[in-house]
Structure formats: C-alpha cells, structure tokens
Design a protein around this motif. Sequence first.
Motif, PDB file in Angstrom:
ATOM      1  N   MET A  42       3.636 -16.568 -14.915  1.00  0.00           N
ATOM      2  CA  MET A  42       3.604 -15.678 -13.742  1.00  0.00           C
ATOM      3  C   MET A  42       2.155 -15.451 -13.312  1.00  0.00           C
ATOM      4  SD  MET A  42       4.962 -11.733 -13.383  1.00  0.00           S
ATOM      5  CE  MET A  42       6.646 -12.141 -13.799  1.00  0.00           C
ATOM      6  N   MET A  43       1.899 -15.684 -12.030  1.00  0.00           N
ATOM      7  CA  MET A  43       0.538 -15.484 -11.535  1.00  0.00           C
ATOM      8  C   MET A  43       0.206 -13.996 -11.457  1.00  0.00           C
ATOM      9  SD  MET A  43      -1.309 -16.777  -7.992  1.00  0.00           S
ATOM     10  CE  MET A  43      -1.528 -18.482  -8.487  1.00  0.00           C
ATOM     11  N   VAL A  44      -1.014 -13.654 -11.857  1.00  0.00           N
ATOM     12  CA  VAL A  44      -1.481 -12.264 -11.842  1.00  0.00           C
ATOM     13  C   VAL A  44      -2.454 -12.076 -10.677  1.00  0.00           C
ATOM     14  CG1 VAL A  44      -2.646 -10.442 -13.138  1.00  0.00           C
ATOM     15  CG2 VAL A  44      -1.272 -12.162 -14.360  1.00  0.00           C
ATOM     16  N   VAL A  45      -2.239 -11.016  -9.902  1.00  0.00           N
ATOM     17  CA  VAL A  45      -3.140 -10.652  -8.811  1.00  0.00           C
ATOM     18  C   VAL A  45      -3.595  -9.214  -9.029  1.00  0.00           C
ATOM     19  CG1 VAL A  45      -3.380 -10.279  -6.322  1.00  0.00           C
ATOM     20  CG2 VAL A  45      -2.022 -12.199  -7.154  1.00  0.00           C
ATOM     21  N   SER A  46      -4.910  -8.994  -8.985  1.00  0.00           N
ATOM     22  CA  SER A  46      -5.454  -7.640  -9.071  1.00  0.00           C
ATOM     23  C   SER A  46      -5.972  -7.226  -7.701  1.00  0.00           C
ATOM     24  CB  SER A  46      -6.586  -7.574 -10.093  1.00  0.00           C
ATOM     25  OG  SER A  46      -6.089  -7.718 -11.408  1.00  0.00           O
ATOM     26  N   ILE A  47      -5.526  -6.060  -7.249  1.00  0.00           N
ATOM     27  CA  ILE A  47      -5.949  -5.555  -5.936  1.00  0.00           C
ATOM     28  C   ILE A  47      -6.826  -4.329  -6.148  1.00  0.00           C
ATOM     29  CG2 ILE A  47      -5.215  -4.665  -3.703  1.00  0.00           C
ATOM     30  CD1 ILE A  47      -2.588  -6.181  -4.063  1.00  0.00           C
ATOM     31  N   LEU A  48      -8.105  -4.478  -5.828  1.00  0.00           N
ATOM     32  CA  LEU A  48      -9.042  -3.362  -5.933  1.00  0.00           C
ATOM     33  C   LEU A  48      -8.941  -2.553  -4.647  1.00  0.00           C
ATOM     34  CD1 LEU A  48     -11.301  -2.060  -7.667  1.00  0.00           C
ATOM     35  CD2 LEU A  48     -12.936  -3.476  -6.404  1.00  0.00           C
ATOM     36  N   GLY A  49      -8.226  -1.452  -4.714  1.00  0.00           N
ATOM     37  CA  GLY A  49      -8.043  -0.606  -3.545  1.00  0.00           C
ATOM     38  C   GLY A  49      -6.642  -0.685  -2.977  1.00  0.00           C
ATOM     39  N   CYS A  50      -5.742   0.156  -3.493  1.00  0.00           N
ATOM     40  CA  CYS A  50      -4.360   0.180  -2.999  1.00  0.00           C
ATOM     41  C   CYS A  50      -4.205   1.277  -1.950  1.00  0.00           C
ATOM     42  CB  CYS A  50      -3.377   0.370  -4.160  1.00  0.00           C
ATOM     43  SG  CYS A  50      -3.134  -1.136  -5.101  1.00  0.00           S
ATOM     44  N   GLY A  51      -4.832   1.031  -0.799  1.00  0.00           N
ATOM     45  CA  GLY A  51      -4.760   1.973   0.314  1.00  0.00           C
ATOM     46  C   GLY A  51      -3.865   1.458   1.411  1.00  0.00           C
ATOM     47  N   TRP A  52      -4.304   1.619   2.664  1.00  0.00           N
ATOM     48  CA  TRP A  52      -3.486   1.255   3.831  1.00  0.00           C
ATOM     49  C   TRP A  52      -3.045  -0.205   3.776  1.00  0.00           C
ATOM     50  CZ3 TRP A  52      -4.459  -2.299   7.783  1.00  0.00           C
ATOM     51  CH2 TRP A  52      -3.592  -2.224   8.886  1.00  0.00           C
ATOM     52  N   LEU A  53      -3.946  -1.096   3.392  1.00  0.00           N
ATOM     53  CA  LEU A  53      -3.604  -2.515   3.272  1.00  0.00           C
ATOM     54  C   LEU A  53      -3.177  -2.873   1.854  1.00  0.00           C
ATOM     55  CD1 LEU A  53      -3.525  -5.508   4.114  1.00  0.00           C
ATOM     56  CD2 LEU A  53      -6.011  -5.593   3.737  1.00  0.00           C
ATOM     57  N   GLY A  54      -3.923  -2.403   0.868  1.00  0.00           N
ATOM     58  CA  GLY A  54      -3.711  -2.832  -0.509  1.00  0.00           C
ATOM     59  C   GLY A  54      -2.357  -2.494  -1.084  1.00  0.00           C
ATOM     60  N   LYS A  55      -1.838  -1.302  -0.765  1.00  0.00           N
ATOM     61  CA  LYS A  55      -0.555  -0.902  -1.359  1.00  0.00           C
ATOM     62  C   LYS A  55       0.613  -1.720  -0.811  1.00  0.00           C
ATOM     63  CE  LYS A  55       1.501   3.156  -0.673  1.00  0.00           C
ATOM     64  NZ  LYS A  55       1.791   4.608  -0.737  1.00  0.00           N
ATOM     65  N   PRO A  56       0.802  -1.820   0.519  1.00  0.00           N
ATOM     66  CA  PRO A  56       1.906  -2.661   1.006  1.00  0.00           C
ATOM     67  C   PRO A  56       1.727  -4.131   0.638  1.00  0.00           C
ATOM     68  CG  PRO A  56       0.574  -1.871   2.847  1.00  0.00           C
ATOM     69  CD  PRO A  56       0.124  -1.121   1.637  1.00  0.00           C
ATOM     70  N   LEU A  57       0.485  -4.593   0.531  1.00  0.00           N
ATOM     71  CA  LEU A  57       0.231  -5.957   0.081  1.00  0.00           C
ATOM     72  C   LEU A  57       0.722  -6.130  -1.353  1.00  0.00           C
ATOM     73  CD1 LEU A  57      -1.064  -8.779   0.218  1.00  0.00           C
ATOM     74  CD2 LEU A  57      -3.234  -7.701  -0.446  1.00  0.00           C
ATOM     75  N   ALA A  58       0.412  -5.150  -2.198  1.00  0.00           N
ATOM     76  CA  ALA A  58       0.847  -5.191  -3.603  1.00  0.00           C
ATOM     77  C   ALA A  58       2.368  -5.230  -3.697  1.00  0.00           C
ATOM     78  CB  ALA A  58       0.286  -3.987  -4.353  1.00  0.00           C
ATOM     79  N   VAL A  59       3.027  -4.385  -2.900  1.00  0.00           N
ATOM     80  CA  VAL A  59       4.498  -4.336  -2.906  1.00  0.00           C
ATOM     81  C   VAL A  59       5.067  -5.696  -2.502  1.00  0.00           C
ATOM     82  CG1 VAL A  59       6.510  -3.336  -1.746  1.00  0.00           C
ATOM     83  CG2 VAL A  59       4.640  -1.845  -2.513  1.00  0.00           C
ATOM     84  N   SER A  60       4.478  -6.312  -1.481  1.00  0.00           N
ATOM     85  CA  SER A  60       4.976  -7.607  -1.000  1.00  0.00           C
ATOM     86  C   SER A  60       4.761  -8.701  -2.047  1.00  0.00           C
ATOM     87  CB  SER A  60       4.296  -7.998   0.316  1.00  0.00           C
ATOM     88  OG  SER A  60       2.939  -8.329   0.119  1.00  0.00           O
ATOM     89  N   LEU A  61       3.666  -8.634  -2.793  1.00  0.00           N
ATOM     90  CA  LEU A  61       3.397  -9.627  -3.842  1.00  0.00           C
ATOM     91  C   LEU A  61       4.353  -9.454  -5.019  1.00  0.00           C
ATOM     92  CD1 LEU A  61      -0.508  -9.612  -3.742  1.00  0.00           C
ATOM     93  CD2 LEU A  61       0.942 -11.563  -3.206  1.00  0.00           C
ATOM     94  N   VAL A  62       4.649  -8.197  -5.363  1.00  0.00           N
ATOM     95  CA  VAL A  62       5.626  -7.926  -6.432  1.00  0.00           C
ATOM     96  C   VAL A  62       6.979  -8.538  -6.061  1.00  0.00           C
ATOM     97  CG1 VAL A  62       6.969  -6.102  -7.573  1.00  0.00           C
ATOM     98  CG2 VAL A  62       4.481  -5.859  -7.343  1.00  0.00           C
ATOM     99  N   LYS A  63       7.371  -8.365  -4.799  1.00  0.00           N
ATOM    100  CA  LYS A  63       8.653  -8.916  -4.332  1.00  0.00           C
ATOM    101  C   LYS A  63       8.684 -10.439  -4.420  1.00  0.00           C
ATOM    102  CE  LYS A  63       9.953  -5.163  -1.179  1.00  0.00           C
ATOM    103  NZ  LYS A  63      10.066  -4.742   0.242  1.00  0.00           N
ATOM    104  N   LYS A  64       7.505 -11.052  -4.319  1.00  0.00           N
ATOM    105  CA  LYS A  64       7.405 -12.511  -4.384  1.00  0.00           C
ATOM    106  C   LYS A  64       7.329 -13.014  -5.833  1.00  0.00           C
ATOM    107  CE  LYS A  64       6.665 -14.110   0.011  1.00  0.00           C
ATOM    108  NZ  LYS A  64       7.107 -15.367   0.620  1.00  0.00           N
ATOM    109  N   GLY A  65       7.325 -12.087  -6.792  1.00  0.00           N
ATOM    110  CA  GLY A  65       7.332 -12.498  -8.192  1.00  0.00           C
ATOM    111  C   GLY A  65       5.987 -12.502  -8.880  1.00  0.00           C
ATOM    112  N   PHE A  66       4.945 -11.983  -8.228  1.00  0.00           N
ATOM    113  CA  PHE A  66       3.634 -11.893  -8.864  1.00  0.00           C
ATOM    114  C   PHE A  66       3.586 -10.674  -9.792  1.00  0.00           C
ATOM    115  CE2 PHE A  66       2.878 -14.293  -5.026  1.00  0.00           C
ATOM    116  CZ  PHE A  66       1.882 -15.197  -5.354  1.00  0.00           C
ATOM    117  N   TYR A  67       2.745 -10.763 -10.818  1.00  0.00           N
ATOM    118  CA  TYR A  67       2.429  -9.572 -11.614  1.00  0.00           C
ATOM    119  C   TYR A  67       1.202  -8.959 -10.962  1.00  0.00           C
ATOM    120  CZ  TYR A  67       1.197  -6.457 -15.429  1.00  0.00           C
ATOM    121  OH  TYR A  67       0.901  -5.342 -16.168  1.00  0.00           O
TER     122      TYR A  67
END
Length: 253
Positions: A1-26
């Motif tokens: 499983m590919m791992v992605v770290s997002i520094l800053g889960c704000g206006w962009l980072g949080k919905p981006l993180a949610v979308s990556l989780v849905k795609k199967g990323f850790y």
Amino acid sequence: MMVVSILGCGWLGKPLAVSLVKKGFYVKGSTTSTEKLNELNQLNISPFLIDISLDINIVEFLKTDVLIIAITHKNIEDFTRLIAKIEKSPVKKVIFISTTSVYPSLNKVMTEESETMDTPHKQIEDLLRNNVNFKTTVIRFAGLFGGDRHPANWFKNGKEIPQPNGFVNMIHLDDCIQIIHKIIEKDCFGELFNACSNHHPTRREFYTYAKVKKGFSVPVFKKETEVQWKKISSDKIQRVLRYKFIHDDLLSI
C-alpha cells in the motif's frame, strides 16, 4: 500500500487526504491543532501534530512514499530546517503547493517559463526543486475556491474591488485534488506546473456574477485608468498530465 504524508490538513489537505484514503492509500496527515487530531483519526487519516516553526521529531511522519506540503507557512528558516529533515528521511518524492502570485501582472499570458517575483513562495520552491536528495513537483495554484470558500464572500461591506477590467485566475478545489491524484498516478515528479481554469472572465463579470448569484448586492469596483492583469496558462499541465478541468466555466459556479 502506497503511503502519502500530507503536511497541512486544511482547506485543501483534508479533503485531499479523504480522497486518497478512498483510493486505497495509507494517509498520514498533520495539523497544528490538538483539537483536530481526533477528527483526522475518524476520517481514517493517521494524525500527527506538526508545527514546522518548532524543532520537533517528525521521523515517523516522513516515512512515506510521497510528501505533500500544503501549508500556508512561509518562513524560509523553518523550511530550511524542514528540508534538512526530509534529506535524512526515506522521502524521494515531494509535491509543494505554491501559488501563481509569484507572477507579476505584466498584461500578458504567464507560463511556467515566465518571469517571477522574488517572493517567499518562490524562494521555498527553489530550495525544494534544487535539492538533489528528492524530486519535487511544484504546483502553482491560481485563486482557490470551492468548499467553504465562495468568491461572493470576498470584498465584504462595500469594499471596492480593484482592477475591474483585469482578468480572474481561479481554480476549484475539485480540480486541485484531481490534479494531485494525476501527478501521483503518473509518477510525474521533478516538474513545475501552473494550475488554473482556462476561463478568464473580467473581475467585474466574475465578482458581479458571484455576488448576485448568492443574493448579495452588486459589488463596488474601483475606478482605475491603468489596467493591470495577467492570465495564467495551464497548457502544460493539461498536455503532460492529459488533464481536463472539471470546473472550466467560472460563471457557472
């Protein structure tokens, strides 16, 4: 499983993180607020409390395949210290969220090869892109809207909007997220991209439409004789990533 770290889960980072989780990323996500740690955890995002102005241990956060830097922080010394930590980590791929505000308004179309101003964002871009320890793709996003950011809410209380005959350069949150997905999917690192809708209505057209559509009164514009503008070209990102904008009509928001 590919791992992605997002520094800053704000206006962009949080919905981006949610979308990556849905795609199967850790996904590992950072915040500077202890109150938001539980919220991230509930979204299946591994939460980290990180403020890059503090010299803290982020070794675990940097154990990742892709690091996305999506913070508004612009202190060069803090970024220099962060980069030193990235150098010592397994990180080989970085995406840095920058801005088209690095371009001056020279009354012409601005591409990735156009001249820039010596802003903090540009200095941070250079620090990251010139580092040989990892490959950085810089995305210069235009004006951001979507989610809880609606242009009708800007320039409140009769504040005059400058340069009514200039042009807007905007990009929707949905497009920001999908562009980042494409960069990861196509393993497109070591690049510089502008990201902006192809539609550039005048500021008068855009803000009048946005305000009236939301039920607000028609905005007030400054009376200026000298017009200053720029149009951000996204031709490169569309060509290289074969990307088609989701929101490419700014008068239908």
